[in-house]
Design an enzyme around this catalytic site. Sequence first.
Site, short mmCIF file in Angstrom:
data_model
loop_
_atom_site.label_atom_id
_atom_site.label_comp_id
_atom_site.label_asym_id
_atom_site.label_seq_id
_atom_site.Cartn_x
_atom_site.Cartn_y
_atom_site.Cartn_z
N TYR A 1 0.85 -1.21 0.00
CA TYR A 1 0.00 0.00 0.00
C TYR A 1 0.88 1.25 0.00
O TYR A 1 0.73 2.14 -0.84
CB TYR A 1 -0.89 -0.03 1.23
CG TYR A 1 -1.89 1.11 1.35
CD1 TYR A 1 -2.94 1.21 0.45
CD2 TYR A 1 -1.78 2.04 2.37
CE1 TYR A 1 -3.88 2.25 0.58
CE2 TYR A 1 -2.71 3.06 2.51
CZ TYR A 1 -3.75 3.16 1.62
OH TYR A 1 -4.68 4.18 1.75
N TYR B 1 3.13 13.94 -14.00
CA TYR B 1 2.11 14.43 -14.94
C TYR B 1 1.93 15.95 -14.79
O TYR B 1 1.71 16.66 -15.75
CB TYR B 1 0.78 13.69 -14.73
CG TYR B 1 0.63 12.48 -15.64
CD1 TYR B 1 1.49 11.39 -15.50
CD2 TYR B 1 -0.34 12.43 -16.63
CE1 TYR B 1 1.38 10.28 -16.31
CE2 TYR B 1 -0.46 11.32 -17.46
CZ TYR B 1 0.41 10.25 -17.30
OH TYR B 1 0.29 9.15 -18.11
#
Length: 315
Positions: A145, A159
């Site tokens: 996780y 991004y």
Amino acid sequence: MRIVITGAAGFLGSHLSRYFIKKRHSVIAIDNLITGSVNNLKDLFKSEKFEFINYNVVNYLHVPGRVDAVLHFASPASPMDYLKFPIPTLKVGALGTHRALGLAKAKKAIFMLASTSEVYGDPLINPQNEKYWGNVNPVGPRGVYDEAKRFAEAMTMAYHRYHKMPVRIARIFNTYGPNMRLQDGRAVPNFMVQSLTEKPLTVYGDGKQTRSLCYVSDLIEGIYNLLMSNINYPVNIGNPEEITLIELAKKIKKLTRSKSKIVFKPLPADDPKVRRPDISIATKKLKWKPKISLEDGLKKTIPYFKNNLKKDKSI
Ligand code: UDP
């Protein structure tokens, strides 16, 4: 706005979906129901602004029409689930984030990542501020996780920097409230169910580890404020009211008027010893801070567990 929410049938996803529908936005809810349940959304199906798609966002994501925001909230989020679904947890955090970013880019939409206090691992400073890089064991049971979310943050920032996309990263701390699964395995649902069924409350370790718990409606407002801001870097969202686990067990036992005993069980591997958010950025820049005290939030949560225990005969 027309908003895509991944993990919409989960605990936070379902609250977010309802919040946006109430504000008259359109929601395209996506979930593969690995840990979520459509029961959490059942009142929303009657709204023409709500649409549900049963889909695993690890695969190529196609959503027809305009999209203004993509909120990537899909992931198992209970330590019990990381053990049960280690590879899906890694995949949705890593590959799923890539798909969700790709969708946001194609639609020129804002992207929001549901990140986590787990990026700080077992922190060596308390409280944790956003500048802290964390203390994570990559190969432990929680690594699936923690590392997926750290990768997701790196991907989101790439991004933002490379494609100049607007992004939001919410580092979400422990949250509780209605729509958590009865058998979720996390501390609040366990202590609630154990107290209400007069079974022993299972405190792991010596119970001196701490957490800081945020009531879900406060958290959702924080997420909304962050989405509407222009902050393209991580922001902690959580409640800084810190409590030891033993105190939490006692509090839930008292509020439910339970006669259950408290028993001690082994501490899971890499269980963080302390956790508390520094929310200075959220307070200053989002004009947000939690309003609901732990005691009030727990009182609001008890009826949900009581009602659902009546319905669930397996417990
Ligand atoms: N915990 C506990 N008893 C339980 C479940 C959890 O004592 O039945 C402890 C767990 O070891 C951890 C804390 O409660 O120290 C919070 O655990 P949770 O699973 O809620 O989430 P985490 O913050 O570890 O992701």
